[in-house]
Each structure stands twice: as C-alpha cells, then as structure tokens.
Design a protein around this motif. Structure first.
Motif, mmCIF file in Angstrom:
data_model
loop_
_atom_site.group_PDB
_atom_site.id
_atom_site.type_symbol
_atom_site.label_atom_id
_atom_site.label_comp_id
_atom_site.label_asym_id
_atom_site.label_seq_id
_atom_site.Cartn_x
_atom_site.Cartn_y
_atom_site.Cartn_z
ATOM 1 N N GLU A 1 0.836 -1.193 0.000
ATOM 2 C CA GLU A 1 0.000 0.000 0.000
ATOM 3 C C GLU A 1 0.874 1.248 0.000
ATOM 4 O O GLU A 1 1.865 1.333 0.725
ATOM 5 N N ALA A 2 0.510 2.206 -0.846
ATOM 6 C CA ALA A 2 1.250 3.468 -0.944
ATOM 7 C C ALA A 2 0.283 4.571 -1.328
ATOM 8 O O ALA A 2 -0.874 4.309 -1.665
ATOM 9 N N GLN A 3 0.784 5.799 -1.298
ATOM 10 C CA GLN A 3 -0.069 6.933 -1.635
ATOM 11 C C GLN A 3 0.785 8.022 -2.267
ATOM 12 O O GLN A 3 1.923 8.252 -1.869
ATOM 13 N N ILE A 4 0.213 8.662 -3.293
ATOM 14 C CA ILE A 4 0.816 9.875 -3.821
ATOM 15 C C ILE A 4 -0.205 10.996 -3.643
ATOM 16 O O ILE A 4 -1.408 10.744 -3.581
ATOM 17 N N GLU A 5 0.305 12.205 -3.513
ATOM 18 C CA GLU A 5 -0.550 13.380 -3.370
ATOM 19 C C GLU A 5 -0.144 14.349 -4.467
ATOM 20 O O GLU A 5 1.043 14.524 -4.732
ATOM 21 N N ILE A 6 -1.115 14.969 -5.107
ATOM 22 C CA ILE A 6 -0.823 15.893 -6.198
ATOM 23 C C ILE A 6 -1.281 17.281 -5.776
ATOM 24 O O ILE A 6 -2.413 17.464 -5.315
ATOM 25 N N ARG A 7 -0.368 18.249 -5.934
ATOM 26 C CA ARG A 7 -0.677 19.624 -5.557
ATOM 27 C C ARG A 7 -0.244 20.556 -6.674
ATOM 28 O O ARG A 7 0.860 20.432 -7.196
ATOM 29 N N GLN A 8 -1.109 21.492 -7.021
ATOM 30 C CA GLN A 8 -0.748 22.500 -8.002
ATOM 31 C C GLN A 8 0.187 23.502 -7.337
ATOM 32 O O GLN A 8 0.015 23.870 -6.179
ATOM 33 N N MET A 9 1.200 23.919 -8.081
ATOM 34 C CA MET A 9 2.165 24.880 -7.568
ATOM 35 C C MET A 9 1.740 26.293 -7.963
ATOM 36 O O MET A 9 1.157 26.496 -9.027
ATOM 37 N N PHE A 10 2.025 27.255 -7.118
ATOM 38 C CA PHE A 10 1.761 28.645 -7.449
ATOM 39 C C PHE A 10 2.705 29.101 -8.554
ATOM 40 O O PHE A 10 3.857 28.664 -8.620
ATOM 41 N N GLU A 11 2.214 29.971 -9.405
ATOM 42 C CA GLU A 11 3.031 30.662 -10.401
ATOM 43 C C GLU A 11 3.185 32.092 -9.918
ATOM 44 O O GLU A 11 2.329 32.600 -9.184
ATOM 45 N N SER B 1 0.120 39.259 -6.380
ATOM 46 C CA SER B 1 0.006 40.667 -6.780
ATOM 47 C C SER B 1 1.368 41.155 -7.261
ATOM 48 O O SER B 1 2.390 40.836 -6.649
ATOM 49 N N PRO B 2 1.390 41.917 -8.361
ATOM 50 C CA PRO B 2 2.665 42.436 -8.862
ATOM 51 C C PRO B 2 3.371 43.268 -7.800
ATOM 52 O O PRO B 2 2.723 43.953 -6.996
ATOM 53 N N GLY B 3 4.676 43.188 -7.796
ATOM 54 C CA GLY B 3 5.447 43.963 -6.836
ATOM 55 C C GLY B 3 6.925 43.678 -6.974
ATOM 56 O O GLY B 3 7.341 42.790 -7.725
ATOM 57 N N GLU B 4 7.716 44.435 -6.244
ATOM 58 C CA GLU B 4 9.172 44.311 -6.312
ATOM 59 C C GLU B 4 9.645 42.916 -5.914
ATOM 60 O O GLU B 4 10.524 42.344 -6.550
ATOM 61 N N ALA B 5 9.061 42.346 -4.859
ATOM 62 C CA ALA B 5 9.480 41.023 -4.403
ATOM 63 C C ALA B 5 9.209 39.958 -5.474
ATOM 64 O O ALA B 5 10.047 39.086 -5.715
ATOM 65 N N VAL B 6 8.052 40.037 -6.117
ATOM 66 C CA VAL B 6 7.731 39.084 -7.189
ATOM 67 C C VAL B 6 8.747 39.220 -8.319
ATOM 68 O O VAL B 6 9.221 38.220 -8.867
ATOM 69 N N GLU B 7 9.118 40.433 -8.668
ATOM 70 C CA GLU B 7 10.108 40.656 -9.728
ATOM 71 C C GLU B 7 11.479 40.119 -9.338
ATOM 72 O O GLU B 7 12.215 39.617 -10.183
#
Length: 138
Positions: free
Chosen positions: A106-116, A121-127
C-alpha cells in the motif's frame, strides 16, 4: 500549470529500504514518458527523515529538531514536478504513476498545483523572484 506529485513515505522508505530493480524500471519508464511528452521538470527520491531535521519557528526563535519523525504517512519519500496545460492533463498523467511501494504494498501519492508568480500581486518582491528564475515562468 505546474503540479508536484508527492510520493508519501512508507515504513519501508523510512527504514531506508531501497527499491528493487522492477520498481526502478517502472519509475524510469514512467519518467521517460513524461520527458518525451515534454512535461517533466524535475524528479527525485528523498533520504529517510532520520537523515533530516526540522526547524520550528516561534516568532524570531528557531529550534532545530533532528529526525527521524514519527508519522511516516505524513512524510515525503520523493517527488516529481510536471508542467501541463490543465488539471485534467495532470490527472491523466498522475493516474499512470507506478505504485511507489516496495513489493507493490500500500502506498499513496498526493498531487498539488504549484503557485506561479502570476498568481501573486505584482510587486518588487515578485520581480526579484522572477529575476532569480524561480517560481514558474520567467
């Protein structure tokens, strides 16, 4: 869209039991298919938690706790990162993921969407992240 396929740890993976040749071959075949389709970004197995540590935060204080950690089902044994056009395509690929357990247990995988980066919100840190080439599309 990027998705992480998280392979959950088992008692065997936490004990350091290495996969047999058949499982390695099944995983290699699956990942070659991902690569040929142009959707594979990264994949790797992880050492048992006994070789790791955790850092606990309380405000500015940090406390280091060495592994192993108790609940194998809450731990990660490996991962694969894919980039596809839709959740449905990700679902299609993940349904084909080989059983990652030793001896087909028995095993399990988990699938998660990653943030892009575009999700924030646009900003200096995102850049700054964009300039580093991390967080998705450049």
């Amino acid at each position: 869209m990027r998705f992480m396929i998280i392979v959950k740890a088992t008692k065997d993976s936490e004990a350091g039991v290495m996969p047999e040749e058949k499982l390695m071959a099944d995983m290699a075949n699956y990942h070659e298919q991902l690569q040929k389709a142009g959707v594979l970004l990264d994949a790797s197995g992880l050492h048992p938690s006994s070789k790791g540590w955790r850092i606990h935060y309380s405000g500015e204080k940090r406390t280091v706790t060495d592994g192993p950690f108790a609940e194998a089902k809450e731990l990660i044994a490996g991962y694969t990162i894919i980039q596809v056009k839709s959740k449905e395509e990700a679902m299609e690929w993940t349904r084909r993921f080989p059983n990652p357990a030793v001896d087909g247990k028995e095993a399990q995988i988990e699938i998660r969407q990653m943030f892009e980066l575009e999700d924030f919100s646009p900003g200096e840190a995102v850049e700054r992240f964009r300039d580093m080439g991390v967080g998705g599309k450049k």
